[in-house]
Design a protein around this motif. Structure first.
Motif, mmCIF file in Angstrom:
data_model
loop_
_atom_site.group_PDB
_atom_site.id
_atom_site.type_symbol
_atom_site.label_atom_id
_atom_site.label_comp_id
_atom_site.label_asym_id
_atom_site.label_seq_id
_atom_site.Cartn_x
_atom_site.Cartn_y
_atom_site.Cartn_z
ATOM 1 N N ILE A 37 0.802 -1.590 -0.208
ATOM 2 C CA ILE A 37 -0.231 -0.008 -0.126
ATOM 3 C C ILE A 37 0.894 1.316 -0.097
ATOM 4 O O ILE A 37 0.526 2.002 -0.803
ATOM 5 C CB ILE A 37 -1.135 0.106 1.363
ATOM 6 N N CYS A 146 -3.685 4.440 -5.309
ATOM 7 C CA CYS A 146 -4.053 3.141 -5.049
ATOM 8 C C CYS A 146 -3.587 2.145 -5.756
ATOM 9 O O CYS A 146 -4.523 2.311 -6.660
ATOM 10 C CB CYS A 146 -5.120 3.363 -4.182
ATOM 11 N N PRO A 241 -12.746 6.767 5.888
ATOM 12 C CA PRO A 241 -11.506 7.716 5.069
ATOM 13 C C PRO A 241 -11.551 8.891 4.393
ATOM 14 O O PRO A 241 -12.644 9.130 3.654
ATOM 15 C CB PRO A 241 -10.770 6.246 4.700
ATOM 16 N N ASP A 281 -9.074 7.934 8.143
ATOM 17 C CA ASP A 281 -7.822 8.114 7.151
ATOM 18 C C ASP A 281 -7.545 9.160 6.056
ATOM 19 O O ASP A 281 -8.350 9.848 5.632
ATOM 20 C CB ASP A 281 -7.435 6.684 6.250
ATOM 21 N N ILE A 283 -4.252 11.605 3.588
ATOM 22 C CA ILE A 283 -3.061 11.133 3.472
ATOM 23 C C ILE A 283 -2.691 12.423 3.086
ATOM 24 O O ILE A 283 -3.283 13.850 2.570
ATOM 25 C CB ILE A 283 -3.532 11.038 1.722
ATOM 26 N N PHE A 312 -0.965 9.235 6.724
ATOM 27 C CA PHE A 312 0.384 9.005 6.453
ATOM 28 C C PHE A 312 0.905 9.388 4.371
ATOM 29 O O PHE A 312 0.044 11.133 4.536
ATOM 30 C CB PHE A 312 -0.201 7.221 5.233
ATOM 31 N N LYS A 313 1.870 9.590 5.027
ATOM 32 C CA LYS A 313 2.517 10.737 3.916
ATOM 33 C C LYS A 313 2.373 10.043 2.488
ATOM 34 O O LYS A 313 2.356 8.703 1.934
ATOM 35 C CB LYS A 313 4.232 10.554 4.485
HETATM 36 N N1 SAM Z 1 -10.868 0.821 0.808
HETATM 37 C C1 SAM Z 1 -10.081 1.347 2.228
HETATM 38 C C2 SAM Z 1 -10.221 2.964 1.386
HETATM 39 O O1 SAM Z 1 -10.591 3.226 0.192
HETATM 40 O O2 SAM Z 1 -10.517 3.291 2.593
HETATM 41 C C3 SAM Z 1 -9.301 1.394 2.438
HETATM 42 C C4 SAM Z 1 -7.193 1.234 1.426
HETATM 43 S S1 SAM Z 1 -5.896 1.462 1.790
HETATM 44 C C5 SAM Z 1 -5.876 -0.524 2.278
HETATM 45 C C6 SAM Z 1 -6.211 2.125 3.828
HETATM 46 C C7 SAM Z 1 -5.191 3.826 3.339
HETATM 47 O O3 SAM Z 1 -4.297 3.588 2.961
HETATM 48 C C8 SAM Z 1 -6.665 4.175 2.278
HETATM 49 O O4 SAM Z 1 -7.605 5.182 2.950
HETATM 50 C C9 SAM Z 1 -4.990 5.278 2.159
HETATM 51 O O5 SAM Z 1 -5.364 6.899 3.222
HETATM 52 C C10 SAM Z 1 -3.459 4.848 2.084
HETATM 53 N N2 SAM Z 1 -3.435 5.032 1.578
HETATM 54 C C11 SAM Z 1 -3.658 4.395 0.294
HETATM 55 N N3 SAM Z 1 -2.386 4.367 -0.571
HETATM 56 C C12 SAM Z 1 -1.480 4.801 -0.801
HETATM 57 C C13 SAM Z 1 -0.904 5.917 -0.864
HETATM 58 N N4 SAM Z 1 -0.505 5.219 -2.392
HETATM 59 N N5 SAM Z 1 0.064 6.864 0.161
HETATM 60 C C14 SAM Z 1 -0.672 6.934 0.984
HETATM 61 N N6 SAM Z 1 -2.019 6.463 1.469
HETATM 62 C C15 SAM Z 1 -2.377 5.370 1.559
#
Ligand code: SAM
Ligand code: SF4
Length: 418
Positions: A37, A146, A241, A281, A283, A312-313
């Motif tokens: 991720i 993502c 999120p 969540d 970013i 997260f960054k």
């Molecule tokens: N499907 C869920 C959603 O949409 O919230 C969870 C997806 S992911 C496993 C969990 C979190 O990781 C996301 O909500 C996002 O904030 C973070 N995330 C995903 N891709 C990212 C990236 N490229 N850089 C930083 N954070 C990321």
């Protein structure tokens, strides 16, 4: 989700006659279940993989498998890149583990598996009180940052009767809490809707609590909010999120909602389900995020007052649209923004927790507290950890607890009427 996938891997292998060991030196097969991720998760994996090489050199018969999202992302190339890897299989191919022949090396299982939702795998659960239950696989949303849609494939929902059967079986075995799992649980589409699935599962005797992760704001319907309100066992907690408080960033992320849409849903949730805990969540530093966009996120955090966030960054991920966007934000700017976001949220979290002091909360006791063996520990329905001044409460008991003190990551309390 990866923890639960690992439970399935162990389930499949145990059925095939394997037994599990924590001792790397006696293992015939070592499986890395990986996450891609963010780049940091990948870096951790590669450094662990490097350390294993010495063991493989000592015992060439040892087989090393890489599973999960890095396996799917890198594919066959991983075998070239890291020659001591023998097997590569993606998240949709866990069932292939039963065909793995550890005497033969180099096998790659990366096919899209449309049957994934129909065929249930054996699960070797790590916990005997709380259980993960997958209700859907994959994701169709393609948020521009993502990697998940590329590694876990298209959305597929499990038939509701399979989910009902699994939860019923768990209740009979003494499980008290289930957590329904999916990348986007509220786009669950099968013979019944997600709201009706919740209502059905709510009627299963023995289960005390039902949770679900993760919900996508764009699919949070009024029906779902009413199902949460009216289902006795569905807990008053939603992980929703937001990602950013700026509309132009949300648009660039392809999230499918504006900040106003989001806050409207938060308002309805709080109106219909009083005391609901909302976590999120965020970013920091998505491409093109200006100081103004970042301040929109700060304003959003102040306005919404989440119970907690994961922040997260932004991390550039292969295949994704955002990775190729101009105006990537400098690393130090991302770090500064992330720090400020976390600092602000810490203040909000402690304030929200303090509001629970002198209230009575229903706690599902999990056992002795990890940090203080004179106390029991459990969780509120809103998913906050509570340490209770009474060590002898049986695991699985539901007790009412008066909250006496709030901290950032946990609460303290004493049982009422025990
Ligand atoms: N499907 C869920 C959603 O949409 O919230 C969870 C997806 S992911 C496993 C969990 C979190 O990781 C996301 O909500 C996002 O904030 C973070 N995330 C995903 N891709 C990212 C990236 N490229 N850089 C930083 N954070 C990321
Ligand atoms: Fe990734 Fe968006 Fe799917 Fe969540 S909804 S898994 S963030 S693409």
């Amino acid at each position: 989700m990866n923890v639960h996938d690992s439970e399935k891997m162990v389930g499949v292998l145990k059925k095939d006659g394997y037994s599990q060991t924590d001792n790397l030196r006696e293992a015939d097969l070592i499986i890395f279940n990986t996450c891609s991720i963010r780049q940091k998760a990948e870096q951790k994996f590669y450094s662990e993989l490097g350390r294993i090489k010495a063991i493989k050199n000592e015992r060439p018969g040892l087989r090393i498998a890489v599973a999960g999202c890095i396996a799917q992302q890198e594919g066959k190339a991983l075998l070239k890149k890291v020659p001591h890897v023998d097997f590569v299989f993606g998240p949709q191919n866990i069932h292939m583990l039963k065909d793995i022949d550890i005497h033969v090396s180099t096998n790659v299982f990366l096919e899209e598996n449309p049957a994934i939702a129909e065929h249930d795998l054996p699960v070797n659960r790590e916990d005997d009180l709380r259980a993960w239950v997958t209700i859907m696989y994959g994701c169709n949303n393609f948020c521009s940052y993502c990697v998940v849609p590329y590694t876990r494939g298209r959305e597929k929902s499990r038939p509701s009767q399979n989910i009902y059967g699994e939860v019923n079986g768990l209740a009979k075995r003494g499980y008290k809490e289930i957590c329904l799992l999916g990348q986007n649980v509220n786009s669950y589409k099968s013979n019944i809707s997600f709201s009706n699935l919740l209502r059905q599962l709510d009627r299963i005797g023995g289960i005390e609590r039902i949770r679900f992760v993760t919900s996508h704001p764009k699919d949070l319907s009024p029906e779902l909010i009413m199902a949460v309100k009216e289902s006795v066992k569905v807990c008053e907690h939603i992980h929703l999120p937001l990602q950013s408080g700026s509309d132009s960033i949300l648009h660039g992320m392809n999230r499918g909602y504006t900040y106003n849409d989001y806050i409207g849903k938060v308002f309805t949730l709080r109106e219909k389900v009083p005391d609901i805990s909302i976590t999120s969540d965020i970013i920091a530093g998505f491409p093109g995020e200006t100081e103004v966009d970042y301040l929109d996120t700060i304003r959003a955090l102040k306005e919404i007052e989440f119970d907690g966030i994961f922040a997260f960054k932004y991390s550039q991920r292969p295949f994704t649209k955002a990775a190729g966007m101009q105006q990537q934000v400098e690393e130090h700017v991302k770090s500064e923004r992330l720090d400020e976001i976390l600092k602000l949220q810490d203040e909000i979290t402690i304030r929200k927790n303090r509001a629970l002091e002198n209230t009575v909360q229903e706690i599902l006791v999990e056992g002795l507290s990890e940090t203080d063996k004179t106390k029991s520990s459990g969780r509120t329905r809103s998913n906050k950890i509570v340490n209770i001044t009474e060590p002898n409460i049986a695991r699985g008991t539901v007790v009412d607890v008066m909250i006496t003190k709030a901290r950032k990551h946990s609460l303290e309390g004493r049982p009422v009427g025990l």
